[in-house]
Design a protein around this motif. Structure first.
Motif, PDB file in Angstrom:
ATOM      1  N   THR A   1     -31.420 -17.256  26.539  1.00  0.00           N
ATOM      2  CA  THR A   1     -31.861 -16.131  25.709  1.00  0.00           C
ATOM      3  C   THR A   1     -31.239 -16.247  24.318  1.00  0.00           C
ATOM      4  OG1 THR A   1     -30.013 -14.681  26.337  1.00  0.00           O
ATOM      5  CG2 THR A   1     -31.994 -14.606  27.720  1.00  0.00           C
ATOM      6  N   LEU A   2     -31.895 -15.631  23.365  1.00  0.00           N
ATOM      7  CA  LEU A   2     -31.357 -15.529  22.012  1.00  0.00           C
ATOM      8  C   LEU A   2     -31.500 -14.080  21.577  1.00  0.00           C
ATOM      9  CD1 LEU A   2     -30.199 -17.273  19.638  1.00  0.00           C
ATOM     10  CD2 LEU A   2     -32.518 -17.223  18.676  1.00  0.00           C
ATOM     11  N   ASP A   3     -30.386 -13.456  21.270  1.00  0.00           N
ATOM     12  CA  ASP A   3     -30.375 -12.058  20.847  1.00  0.00           C
ATOM     13  C   ASP A   3     -30.889 -11.953  19.417  1.00  0.00           C
ATOM     14  OD1 ASP A   3     -29.197  -9.513  19.695  1.00  0.00           O
ATOM     15  OD2 ASP A   3     -28.608  -9.303  21.788  1.00  0.00           O
ATOM     16  N   LEU A   4     -31.831 -11.033  19.178  1.00  0.00           N
ATOM     17  CA  LEU A   4     -32.442 -10.884  17.863  1.00  0.00           C
ATOM     18  C   LEU A   4     -32.037  -9.580  17.176  1.00  0.00           C
ATOM     19  CD1 LEU A   4     -36.086 -12.036  18.742  1.00  0.00           C
ATOM     20  CD2 LEU A   4     -34.225 -13.420  17.787  1.00  0.00           C
ATOM     21  N   GLY A   5     -30.950  -8.989  17.648  1.00  0.00           N
ATOM     22  CA  GLY A   5     -30.529  -7.689  17.146  1.00  0.00           C
ATOM     23  C   GLY A   5     -29.802  -7.729  15.811  1.00  0.00           C
TER      24      GLY A   5
ATOM     25  N   GLU B   1     -26.913 -12.427  10.253  1.00  0.00           N
ATOM     26  CA  GLU B   1     -26.692 -13.861  10.114  1.00  0.00           C
ATOM     27  C   GLU B   1     -27.738 -14.503   9.206  1.00  0.00           C
ATOM     28  OE1 GLU B   1     -24.995 -17.703  10.930  1.00  0.00           O
ATOM     29  OE2 GLU B   1     -24.230 -15.671  11.262  1.00  0.00           O
ATOM     30  N   PHE B   2     -28.993 -14.100   9.362  1.00  0.00           N
ATOM     31  CA  PHE B   2     -30.075 -14.769   8.648  1.00  0.00           C
ATOM     32  C   PHE B   2     -30.690 -13.925   7.525  1.00  0.00           C
ATOM     33  CE2 PHE B   2     -30.080 -16.823  12.882  1.00  0.00           C
ATOM     34  CZ  PHE B   2     -29.720 -18.100  12.451  1.00  0.00           C
ATOM     35  N   GLY B   3     -30.267 -12.687   7.406  1.00  0.00           N
ATOM     36  CA  GLY B   3     -30.704 -11.860   6.291  1.00  0.00           C
ATOM     37  C   GLY B   3     -32.052 -11.195   6.453  1.00  0.00           C
ATOM     38  N   GLN B   4     -32.741 -11.499   7.554  1.00  0.00           N
ATOM     39  CA  GLN B   4     -34.059 -10.926   7.804  1.00  0.00           C
ATOM     40  C   GLN B   4     -34.257 -10.811   9.313  1.00  0.00           C
ATOM     41  OE1 GLN B   4     -36.097  -9.736   5.621  1.00  0.00           O
ATOM     42  NE2 GLN B   4     -35.643 -10.748   3.682  1.00  0.00           N
ATOM     43  N   PRO B   5     -35.184  -9.950   9.761  1.00  0.00           N
ATOM     44  CA  PRO B   5     -35.461  -9.830  11.193  1.00  0.00           C
ATOM     45  C   PRO B   5     -36.418 -10.916  11.689  1.00  0.00           C
ATOM     46  CG  PRO B   5     -36.842  -8.307   9.984  1.00  0.00           C
ATOM     47  CD  PRO B   5     -35.938  -8.948   8.968  1.00  0.00           C
ATOM     48  N   TYR B   6     -36.600 -10.961  12.982  1.00  0.00           N
ATOM     49  CA  TYR B   6     -37.609 -11.795  13.653  1.00  0.00           C
ATOM     50  C   TYR B   6     -38.689 -10.837  14.111  1.00  0.00           C
ATOM     51  CZ  TYR B   6     -39.246 -15.709  16.610  1.00  0.00           C
ATOM     52  OH  TYR B   6     -39.975 -16.730  17.165  1.00  0.00           O
TER      53      TYR B   6
ATOM     54  N   PHE C   1     -25.997 -18.468  17.258  1.00  0.00           N
ATOM     55  CA  PHE C   1     -27.121 -18.633  16.350  1.00  0.00           C
ATOM     56  C   PHE C   1     -27.168 -20.009  15.692  1.00  0.00           C
ATOM     57  CE2 PHE C   1     -26.140 -13.919  15.891  1.00  0.00           C
ATOM     58  CZ  PHE C   1     -27.023 -13.559  16.892  1.00  0.00           C
ATOM     59  N   LYS C   2     -26.153 -20.815  15.926  1.00  0.00           N
ATOM     60  CA  LYS C   2     -26.121 -22.141  15.307  1.00  0.00           C
ATOM     61  C   LYS C   2     -27.298 -23.010  15.765  1.00  0.00           C
ATOM     62  CE  LYS C   2     -21.104 -22.291  14.721  1.00  0.00           C
ATOM     63  NZ  LYS C   2     -19.836 -23.003  15.113  1.00  0.00           N
ATOM     64  N   VAL C   3     -27.795 -22.756  16.975  1.00  0.00           N
ATOM     65  CA  VAL C   3     -28.868 -23.598  17.514  1.00  0.00           C
ATOM     66  C   VAL C   3     -30.167 -23.448  16.727  1.00  0.00           C
ATOM     67  CG1 VAL C   3     -27.905 -23.633  19.839  1.00  0.00           C
ATOM     68  CG2 VAL C   3     -29.526 -21.833  19.217  1.00  0.00           C
TER      69      VAL C   3
ATOM     70  N   TYR D   1     -33.944 -21.310  10.654  1.00  0.00           N
ATOM     71  CA  TYR D   1     -33.945 -19.976  10.061  1.00  0.00           C
ATOM     72  C   TYR D   1     -32.947 -19.813   8.925  1.00  0.00           C
ATOM     73  CZ  TYR D   1     -35.969 -19.126  14.725  1.00  0.00           C
ATOM     74  OH  TYR D   1     -36.711 -19.198  15.872  1.00  0.00           O
ATOM     75  N   GLY D   2     -31.970 -20.713   8.822  1.00  0.00           N
ATOM     76  CA  GLY D   2     -30.884 -20.523   7.866  1.00  0.00           C
ATOM     77  C   GLY D   2     -31.120 -21.139   6.506  1.00  0.00           C
ATOM     78  N   ILE D   3     -32.362 -21.476   6.188  1.00  0.00           N
ATOM     79  CA  ILE D   3     -32.658 -22.182   4.952  1.00  0.00           C
ATOM     80  C   ILE D   3     -32.293 -21.370   3.719  1.00  0.00           C
ATOM     81  CG2 ILE D   3     -35.059 -21.372   4.834  1.00  0.00           C
ATOM     82  CD1 ILE D   3     -33.875 -24.922   3.983  1.00  0.00           C
TER      83      ILE D   3
END
Length: 396
Positions: free
Chosen positions: A88-92, A98-103, A376-378, A383-385
């Protein structure tokens, strides 16, 4: 021969319209040529990761997108037979920080409509339908395109955003489509028809040997999107990947999966193709964008996202350089390495989730078991561009 605008965009899909908007932001007039009788988008759901939301935010579209989107809580991989969650990957909140925007997830037609309506508000963006553009050529700094009726239109520059089977790509490569031997059946159904057992807050991917099922809500939670994908064992035959084979391939899957299959529209099948990356897609005042430049398999949900990234970089370089040729060369210098990496990564991810050999499955599951839902490194490479000091629009 009719001069229609500063720039012609061939293809009125998500990438083409986003490019039109981005180019128009530089003060240039744009004409969009679309082969369909009307502007619209087929298909079902689309997943937009934070790198897509950042582009839409910079184009001034994020607020409208969020009105029709769903923000899932997790990305979940489930075993298609046992229903066990294997990763699983948490999107909360932490993911968004971490990425500055939602999914987000939404219907493709909703995304297309938001971009199209934004384009229609611009006085110097024009639209042409029923236009199957056959080729383009440049003479003395003017580019002309020719449609299926032999009619010719001109502009200072042309962007080929004409999709997987792009005619304008032929200016740069004679490569063929690569058949993955996988086929997809997709569609949406009213949310009330879904079993109460389904988790409406997650994007779920049920994975098994050479097959998977993706599920998630769209359109503010009013519809439920489902995509069935499987490798055909009859891919050399004319009618490969048919509904009967789908039924056979999913035998023994979990009851929730069987229930999902009962709702799948079997009339429309999408054979899955991509192409190998190419080293150049620019010639003078002509360049490519989106699937015309870098068609990819769907496993990372980045096809449309990469087209959006293209549009942002293209607009940025057109602001930076006076000549189209310089701008287009700078654009592809950034986009070719990035998109090629995503193309090849999508192929690799497909091999991982579809592992069919016992040892490969064991190794995959061992890796998944060590993964933490907030690691989130994976996904940072995708997403981290926008996190780095160097932006997406700069060469790294």
């Amino acid at each position: 021969m009719v001069n229609v605008s500063d720039v012609i965009v061939v293809g009125g899909g998500i990438g083409g319209l986003a490019a039109a908007l981005s180019i128009n932001n530089t003060g240039r007039s744009v004409a969009v040529f679309e082969q369909a009788p009307e502007f619209g988008e087929v298909g079902a759901g689309i997943q937009l990761a934070p790198n897509a939301l950042e582009v839409l935010d910079q184009l001034g579209l994020k607020e409208e997108i969020l009105k029709v989107a769903v923000l899932p809580k997790r990305l979940v991989l489930k075993d298609i037979y046992s229903a066990k969650e294997v990763a699983t990957l948490d999107l909360g909140k932490e993911f968004q920080e971490e990425f500055g925007q939602p999914y987000v997830v939404l219907h493709r037609s909703d995304l297309h409509r938001v971009i199209y309506e934004a384009c229609k508000k611009r006085e110097n963006i024009k639209f042409f339908n029923n236009q199957i553009i056959q080729t383009a050529q440049e003479v003395d700094g003017t580019v002309s395109i020719t449609n299926q009726n032999g009619e010719t239109y001109t502009a200072d520059a042309v962007i080929g955003a004409d999709g997987l089977k792009s005619n304008l790509r032929k200016l740069f490569s004679n490569d063929e489509l690569v058949n993955s031997e996988y086929v997809a059946y997709r569609g949406t159904i009213p949310i009330q028809e879904i079993s109460n057992d389904v988790n409406m807050e997650d994007v779920i991917m049920w994975i098994g040997p050479n097959l998977h099922l993706v599920q998630y809500p769209v359109r503010r939670g009013e519809l439920y999107n489902q995509v069935v994908v499987f490798k055909s064992y009859d891919a050399t035959k004319e009618n490969w990947g048919n509904p009967d084979e789908m039924t056979r391939r999913f035998e023994g899957s979990h009851p929730e999966v069987q229930n999902a299959l009962s709702f799948i529209n079997r009339q429309f099948r999408w054979p899955m193709f991509d192409r190998l990356p190419i080293s150049n897609w620019t010639k003078g005042n002509i360049t490519l964008l989106g699937d015309a430049a870098h068609p990819m398999l769907q496993y990372l949900a980045q096809g449309g996202v990469q087209a959006l990234e293209d549009s942002l970089v293209l607009g940025d370089k057109l602001k930076e350089y006076d000549s189209y040729e310089e701008a287009f060369k700078a654009y592809q210098e950034i986009r070719i390495p990035r998109s090629a990496m995503v193309q090849t990564s999508a192929r690799h991810w497909g091999e991982i989730i579809h592992a069919d050999e016992p040892v490969k499955k064991m190794l995959r599951n061992a890796v998944f078991e060590r993964h933490h839902s907030k690691d989130f490194k994976v996904v940072d490479f995708l997403y981290g561009i926008f996190k780095d000091s160097k932006k997406l629009t700069e060469v790294k």
